[in-house]
Structures are given as C-alpha cells and as structure tokens.
Design an enzyme around this catalytic site. Structure first.
Site, short mmCIF file in Angstrom:
data_model
loop_
_atom_site.label_atom_id
_atom_site.label_comp_id
_atom_site.label_asym_id
_atom_site.label_seq_id
_atom_site.Cartn_x
_atom_site.Cartn_y
_atom_site.Cartn_z
N HIS A 8 -8.04 2.52 52.66
CA HIS A 8 -6.89 1.86 53.27
C HIS A 8 -5.80 1.60 52.23
O HIS A 8 -5.96 0.76 51.35
CB HIS A 8 -7.36 0.55 53.89
N HIS A 50 4.17 -0.22 53.62
CA HIS A 50 3.74 -0.88 54.86
C HIS A 50 4.84 -1.75 55.47
O HIS A 50 5.16 -1.63 56.65
CB HIS A 50 2.51 -1.75 54.59
#
Length: 264
Positions: A8, A50
């Site tokens: 991740h 992100h």
C-alpha cells in the site's frame, strides 16, 4: 490459497509513502503487487500522491491539480516521515530520485524492469477538477507498457484500476475493457447500493474496518462470487480475518511483515 500481498503506497510503514524508495523496498521484500494513488498535475502528468493538497507529505499548501510537475519536483516528499532525521547521524541523506515526487510512468517502468513479474494496482482519486481525463491518462500509460490487453492464458493481468467512484470505473471499462477493475467499498451503506451495480467480472475492495465491524456483510461480500481485495491489512487479527474469508489479495503498509506471517 495464499492471498497476494499488495504494498500500500509502497512499504509505507517504514518509508515515506509513494516514494520510489518505498516501492523498491516493497519489491525487494517480495510484494506481489504495488498499490498507488494517482492525481493529474496542471500540465497533464499523473503523479503518485494520495491527498489533493501537499500539506501532509510535502509541507506545502499547493494543490496537486494546480501545480506543474516541475513545481512538485522541487519539493521534499520524504522528510515528514522522519522529522527528527537532522538529529540522527545515521539517517541517510535525502535522494531526490528516491525521495521526491513519483510519476506513474516512473513507477510502471520500475515494475517493468524488475527481475520478476509484479502487478500494479492503480487507484484513481475522485472527485477531481479533471474528471474523466484521469482515467484516459491511466489508459494511455498502460497502453505504453502493453498492459491494457488481455494477458496470455494462465497469466495474471499486470495492472488493475481501483476507485471508490463507480462512474470512474465505468469510464475505465469503456476506455480499457481488458483491464481488471476493483470497486472500493468503505461503508456498509455503500455495499447495499453497489452490490447491484458492479460488473460481473469486477473485483470487490472492502476496507478491513468494514469487514471487522459488520461480520454478516463481510460474509456476504466473501460469498458474492467476486474476488475480494482488502485494504489496509496490517495486524495479525486483520490478516486472520482475511484468510478466514478467502480473500484473494491483502493491501498492506507492511508487506515484509505480512509475507513473513504468511510464510511466503
């Protein structure tokens, strides 16, 4: 079947997320796939970031969508992870190549050049000022590497695209019909709606908290007939739950640790 271990944002528990250094560490640890978020810069480059702004990861108030790639390349995307590095004589010096902003193309090239096959899970972030252009740019990037076509029989797809936005995934399906899609699901109420909308071949991507807090929903998702990829799985209890549900992939900040727990 042992689930695929997906890093991740790279090995983001140990190194700054979305940096080349974090991804190389995940590759070297043995991760089967790398996950990244992508946003479009003002001059049309897909970068692995992100948040919509840069305050958390680059100590800058600018938005990704209003910044050019050159602007982002001047920023430090790693120091936030170790704010006391100046006091640590053993801390490595910052490397602009490994610690700066990472473009999707550089990440794909790194994966393509690696010594073993590795997959990429690309999350497109929405809402965004550029709308459908994000998916179009992702398709163009996958086409450049030949990863937008159906894999040979018995071989996995090299890339898949994920999103919380059902509309974005529908766009992706029209643009790159051979690329696997992952419908991300955060809340129980979202599952009630999305279960009637996902395509028959789509993958389901629930968060680990959803599965923990709603066991009946977790079982329904596991028995839906879709492959299941779960985010973000970092602890032994979370991993055991995923194994009990037969999930096909676990997305984790700690790829080395999860691989060790799985005995891989």
């Amino acid at each position: 079947m042992t689930p695929q271990v997906v890093a991740h944002r790279g090995a983001s528990s140990d190194l700054a997320e979305h940096t080349l250094g974090a991804y190389v560490a995940a590759l070297d640890a043995g991760a089967g796939a790398l996950e990244c978020d992508v946003r479009l810069t003002a001059d049309g480059h897909l970068v692995c970031v992100h948040d919509r702004d840069l305050r958390r990861t680059a100590s800058n108030r600018a938005l990704v969508s209003t910044s050019n790639l050159e602007d982002l390349q001047s920023l430090d995307f790693a120091s936030w992870k170790n704010p006391w590095a100046d006091l640590d004589d053993e801390a490595p010096e910052l490397d602009p190549e490994r610690d700066g902003v990472l473009t999707l193309r550089t990440l794909l090239q790194t994966v393509a050049d690696y010594e073993r096959p590795v997959e990429v899970a690309i999350e497109t972030k929405h809402p965004t000022r550029y709308g459908a252009l994000v998916e179009r740019r992702v398709c163009e990037a996958l086409h450049e590497f030949g990863w937008d076509v159906a894999p040979r029989r018995g071989q996995p797809a090299r890339a898949r695209v994920m999103s919380f936005s059902h509309t974005a995934l529908q766009r992706m399906e029209r643009l790159c019909p051979e690329v696997p899609l992952v419908q991300l699901i955060e809340h129980k109420r979202h599952w009630k709606m999305l279960r009637h909308l996902v395509g028959p071949d789509w993958i389901l991507g629930p968060g680990i908290e959803l599965l923990q807090e709603h066991p009946k929903t977790a079982r329904r998702i596991a028995e839906s007939g879709h492959d299941v990829h779960v985010w973000v799985v970092n602890s032994p209890d979370e991993l055991e739950l995923c194994l009990s549900l037969g999930v096909r992939a676990v997305i984790t900040d700690r790829p080395a640790y999860v691989l060790e727990r799985l005995g891989v």
